[in-house]
Enzyme design. Sequence first.
Site, PDB file in Angstrom:
ATOM      1  N   HIS A 137       0.801  -1.232   0.000  1.00  0.00           N
ATOM      2  CA  HIS A 137       0.000   0.000   0.000  1.00  0.00           C
ATOM      3  C   HIS A 137       0.827   1.272   0.000  1.00  0.00           C
ATOM      4  O   HIS A 137       0.290   2.364  -0.119  1.00  0.00           O
ATOM      5  CB  HIS A 137      -0.959   0.034   1.191  1.00  0.00           C
ATOM      6  CG  HIS A 137      -0.264   0.322   2.491  1.00  0.00           C
ATOM      7  ND1 HIS A 137       0.422  -0.630   3.180  1.00  0.00           N
ATOM      8  CD2 HIS A 137      -0.126   1.465   3.189  1.00  0.00           C
ATOM      9  CE1 HIS A 137       0.944  -0.108   4.263  1.00  0.00           C
ATOM     10  NE2 HIS A 137       0.633   1.173   4.296  1.00  0.00           N
TER      11      HIS A 137
HETATM   12  C1  UD1 Z   1      -2.148   5.176   6.185  1.00  0.00           C
HETATM   13  C2  UD1 Z   1      -0.855   5.595   6.867  1.00  0.00           C
HETATM   14  C3  UD1 Z   1       0.181   4.487   6.753  1.00  0.00           C
HETATM   15  C4  UD1 Z   1      -0.372   3.163   7.213  1.00  0.00           C
HETATM   16  C5  UD1 Z   1      -1.663   2.868   6.448  1.00  0.00           C
HETATM   17  C6  UD1 Z   1      -2.260   1.543   6.851  1.00  0.00           C
HETATM   18  C7  UD1 Z   1      -0.351   8.010   6.781  1.00  0.00           C
HETATM   19  C8  UD1 Z   1       0.536   9.022   6.177  1.00  0.00           C
HETATM   20  N1  UD1 Z   1      -0.272   6.786   6.234  1.00  0.00           N
HETATM   21  O1  UD1 Z   1      -1.849   5.082   4.796  1.00  0.00           O
HETATM   22  O2  UD1 Z   1       1.295   4.805   7.557  1.00  0.00           O
HETATM   23  O3  UD1 Z   1       0.574   2.145   6.981  1.00  0.00           O
HETATM   24  O4  UD1 Z   1      -2.584   3.930   6.695  1.00  0.00           O
HETATM   25  O5  UD1 Z   1      -3.424   1.282   6.168  1.00  0.00           O
HETATM   26  O6  UD1 Z   1      -1.070   8.312   7.706  1.00  0.00           O
HETATM   27  N2  UD1 Z   1      -9.216   4.804   1.935  1.00  0.00           N
HETATM   28  C9  UD1 Z   1     -10.418   4.196   1.830  1.00  0.00           C
HETATM   29  N3  UD1 Z   1     -11.043   3.772   2.960  1.00  0.00           N
HETATM   30  C10 UD1 Z   1     -10.488   3.938   4.173  1.00  0.00           C
HETATM   31  C11 UD1 Z   1      -9.240   4.569   4.274  1.00  0.00           C
HETATM   32  C12 UD1 Z   1      -8.608   4.991   3.141  1.00  0.00           C
HETATM   33  O7  UD1 Z   1     -10.967   4.015   0.752  1.00  0.00           O
HETATM   34  O8  UD1 Z   1     -11.095   3.520   5.177  1.00  0.00           O
HETATM   35  C13 UD1 Z   1      -8.536   5.269   0.698  1.00  0.00           C
HETATM   36  C14 UD1 Z   1      -8.736   6.736   0.514  1.00  0.00           C
HETATM   37  O9  UD1 Z   1      -9.198   6.968  -0.757  1.00  0.00           O
HETATM   38  C15 UD1 Z   1      -7.366   7.351   0.697  1.00  0.00           C
HETATM   39  C16 UD1 Z   1      -6.422   6.181   0.504  1.00  0.00           C
HETATM   40  O10 UD1 Z   1      -7.160   4.999   0.796  1.00  0.00           O
HETATM   41  O11 UD1 Z   1      -7.107   8.365  -0.208  1.00  0.00           O
HETATM   42  C17 UD1 Z   1      -5.287   6.280   1.423  1.00  0.00           C
HETATM   43  O12 UD1 Z   1      -5.697   6.466   2.800  1.00  0.00           O
HETATM   44  P1  UD1 Z   1      -4.799   7.342   3.792  1.00  0.00           P
HETATM   45  O13 UD1 Z   1      -5.309   7.260   5.169  1.00  0.00           O
HETATM   46  O14 UD1 Z   1      -4.577   8.680   3.211  1.00  0.00           O
HETATM   47  O15 UD1 Z   1      -3.397   6.632   3.749  1.00  0.00           O
HETATM   48  P2  UD1 Z   1      -3.029   5.101   3.730  1.00  0.00           P
HETATM   49  O16 UD1 Z   1      -2.419   4.823   2.412  1.00  0.00           O
HETATM   50  O17 UD1 Z   1      -4.143   4.238   4.203  1.00  0.00           O
END
Ligand code: UD1
Length: 370
Positions: free
Chosen positions: A216
């Site tokens: 991821h």
């Molecule tokens: C975040 C953390 C990372 C951790 C990871 C575990 C930061 C900078 N990164 O990354 O350290 O390893 O979580 O999962 O905080 N999304 C969904 N549903 C959700 C959550 C996210 O669809 O419930 C999608 C969203 O479109 C979002 C993307 O996933 O844009 C990324 O989510 P985000 O929380 O920004 O970062 P992660 O890549 O999950």
Amino acid sequence: MEKIKLEKNMLKVFLVAGARPNFMKIAPVLHQMKKYPDRFHPVFVHTGQHYDVKMSGVFLRDLGLPEPDITLGAGSGSHAQQTARVMIAFEKVLMEDRPDLIVVVGDVNSTMACAIAAAKLRIPVAHVEAGLRSGDRTMPEEINRIVTDQLADYLFTSIEDVDENLIREGIPRERIHFVGNVMAESLLKCGPKIEESRILEKFALRKREYALTTLHRPSNVDDRDDFLDIMDALNEIQQDIIVVFPAHPRTQKQIKAFGLKTLNNRLILTDPLSYFDFLALEKNALFVITDSGGIQEETTLFDVPCLTIRENTERPITITEGTNILVGTKSGAIVSESRKILAGKQKSGKIPLYWDDKVSERIVEVFSNI
Ligand code: UD1
């Protein structure tokens, strides 16, 4: 910055979690504080960084966490947007209902955002899993770690060596408490539930006859060529062994965006799994391929070989003492290290000091002695 002292007998503590890897770190501390109702009034705050049931709800259930007392509804966005939304919402909550202490865990945007909001209001901050450093500031998590540790009044480290990282950054030694790895505590405490999982049957898998993968990191999945190169490696590996791939929402989006059609049927692509199901798959895999931070530690706890698709790690003890190998991000190295394991040459390790089921006791004891 002068350390803020805790003085009251009864402490109102805001325990903050926002994203999937936070829940297994906050749960033991919350459960431990609840054992001392005369001393602690724990308040569970969910920032809403992760909001899907599969990224959040099932983890609350599996870890025995209550519904959050406060939800901030931060959601997704760019780093600045997400961080700012958490800060604005958390500051409001802190001003309305001032706690004596906040506890943040890990290195996600919510961790840093809440630490900043509290520190500016002169509310003491405790950081669980302090001191980890990859030395790689292109990782957003590294920025989050550095900022959070600079602001924290109580720094709880999971590995003894990392205390030196903090000392080098000018953090006074008396703020640092080596308590061990709280994620290990969560994992060890759910042992029987892992055995109850039926996930191997669901995918018709046999123990040690499949590999497990997660991906991821933006650096691995956001660029088309880099992502396709890693997917090529997985496609090659599945010719020799079934590969189970529970894909993070970010990764699922990229699979669609890059037009990756159905993958080979020995590469099983699924939605994110529950905590127990994922741990069951991890424990029984022949090996794991990942770019996650926490999974490098969990595989060491299970003594399952781990190939980490990154150039560096903030958890070097998983290499020196555990089962982890850094393979970089190129398909050639991923495939050749996988083949070594398939040929029976696999790394075994030992469990680092204090990766046990007493970590939250040590943390709560520090607060009890204030
Ligand atoms: C975040 C953390 C990372 C951790 C990871 C575990 C930061 C900078 N990164 O990354 O350290 O390893 O979580 O999962 O905080 N999304 C969904 N549903 C959700 C959550 C996210 O669809 O419930 C999608 C969203 O479109 C979002 C993307 O996933 O844009 C990324 O989510 P985000 O929380 O920004 O970062 P992660 O890549 O999950």
